[in-house]
Design a protein around this motif. Structure first.
Motif, PDB file in Angstrom:
ATOM      1  N   PHE A 107       0.356  -5.743  -7.225  1.00  0.00           N
ATOM      2  CA  PHE A 107      -0.542  -7.553  -6.528  1.00  0.00           C
ATOM      3  C   PHE A 107      -0.612  -8.529  -7.013  1.00  0.00           C
ATOM      4  CE2 PHE A 107      -4.805  -9.672  -6.198  1.00  0.00           C
ATOM      5  CZ  PHE A 107      -4.838 -10.485  -4.567  1.00  0.00           C
ATOM      6  N   GLU A 108      -1.016  -8.175  -8.223  1.00  0.00           N
ATOM      7  CA  GLU A 108      -1.312  -9.411  -9.196  1.00  0.00           C
ATOM      8  C   GLU A 108       0.190  -9.954  -9.493  1.00  0.00           C
ATOM      9  OE1 GLU A 108      -3.976  -7.900 -13.051  1.00  0.00           O
ATOM     10  OE2 GLU A 108      -5.946  -7.577 -10.693  1.00  0.00           O
ATOM     11  N   GLN A 109       0.972  -9.278 -10.176  1.00  0.00           N
ATOM     12  CA  GLN A 109       2.007 -10.000 -10.825  1.00  0.00           C
ATOM     13  C   GLN A 109       3.478  -9.790 -10.019  1.00  0.00           C
ATOM     14  OE1 GLN A 109       2.343  -7.927 -14.259  1.00  0.00           O
ATOM     15  NE2 GLN A 109       0.152  -8.113 -15.492  1.00  0.00           N
ATOM     16  N   GLY A 114       2.907 -10.150  -6.499  1.00  0.00           N
ATOM     17  CA  GLY A 114       2.907 -11.387  -5.189  1.00  0.00           C
ATOM     18  C   GLY A 114       2.045 -10.242  -3.747  1.00  0.00           C
ATOM     19  N   ASP A 120      -2.900  -2.560  -8.318  1.00  0.00           N
ATOM     20  CA  ASP A 120      -3.191  -4.185  -9.122  1.00  0.00           C
ATOM     21  C   ASP A 120      -2.197  -4.642  -9.995  1.00  0.00           C
ATOM     22  OD1 ASP A 120      -6.251  -3.387  -8.116  1.00  0.00           O
ATOM     23  OD2 ASP A 120      -7.319  -3.331  -9.722  1.00  0.00           O
ATOM     24  N   LEU A 121      -1.474  -4.135  -9.700  1.00  0.00           N
ATOM     25  CA  LEU A 121      -0.796  -4.839 -11.376  1.00  0.00           C
ATOM     26  C   LEU A 121       0.212  -5.159  -9.959  1.00  0.00           C
ATOM     27  CD1 LEU A 121      -0.237  -2.549 -14.167  1.00  0.00           C
ATOM     28  CD2 LEU A 121      -1.160  -4.447 -14.636  1.00  0.00           C
ATOM     29  N   GLN A 165      -5.247   0.772 -10.458  1.00  0.00           N
ATOM     30  CA  GLN A 165      -4.686   0.079 -11.425  1.00  0.00           C
ATOM     31  C   GLN A 165      -3.308  -0.405 -11.650  1.00  0.00           C
ATOM     32  OE1 GLN A 165      -5.872   2.503 -14.802  1.00  0.00           O
ATOM     33  NE2 GLN A 165      -7.148   0.874 -14.993  1.00  0.00           N
ATOM     34  N   LYS A 180      -2.339  -6.689  -1.835  1.00  0.00           N
ATOM     35  CA  LYS A 180      -3.498  -5.625  -2.090  1.00  0.00           C
ATOM     36  C   LYS A 180      -3.027  -4.033  -1.262  1.00  0.00           C
ATOM     37  CE  LYS A 180      -7.389  -7.655  -4.159  1.00  0.00           C
ATOM     38  NZ  LYS A 180      -8.364  -6.674  -5.002  1.00  0.00           N
TER      39      LYS A 180
END
Length: 114
Positions: free
Chosen positions: A23-25, A27, A20-21, A17, A30
């Protein structure tokens, strides 16, 4: 920068998780995100294994403590069993983290009771 965790399916925050944070927030791709999380925890673990304290500003301190040998007891049989000396990792939250957990406003220069 503020991170948001929208839906956590498990009661614990996992390395996956965290990656993933990133990656998502932030940039990162992965693979980079996963490698960064793994590198961070490996570095913390290695420093603790070497006997060094790990201090993360605004979060807390990880330390290794040596627990003395002590007598123990088998709960089933009541038999006395010696428990040897061992090293354990401890964590102490910073005053800032404690304030956030308790929902208190953070004050600049406030003294703590620690």
């Amino acid at each position: 920068m503020e991170f948001t965790i929208e839906a956590i399916e498990t009661p614990a925050l996992t390395k996956a998780q965290l990656a993933d944070l990133l990656f998502e927030q932030i940039g990162l791709n992965k693979r980079e995100a996963k490698d960064m999380v793994e590198a961070f925890f490996e570095l913390v673990a290695q420093r603790l294994i070497e006997g060094e304290d790990v201090k993360i500003s605004g979060f807390g301190n990880f330390q290794i403590r040596i627990k003395a040998p002590r007598p123990g007891r088998n709960p089933r049989t009541g038999e006395l069993i010696p428990i040897g000396a061992r090293r354990v990792a401890t964590f102490h939250a910073s005053a800032k983290l404690k304030e956030q957990i308790h929902g208190l406003p953070s004050e600049e220069g406030a003294s703590s009771d620690e």
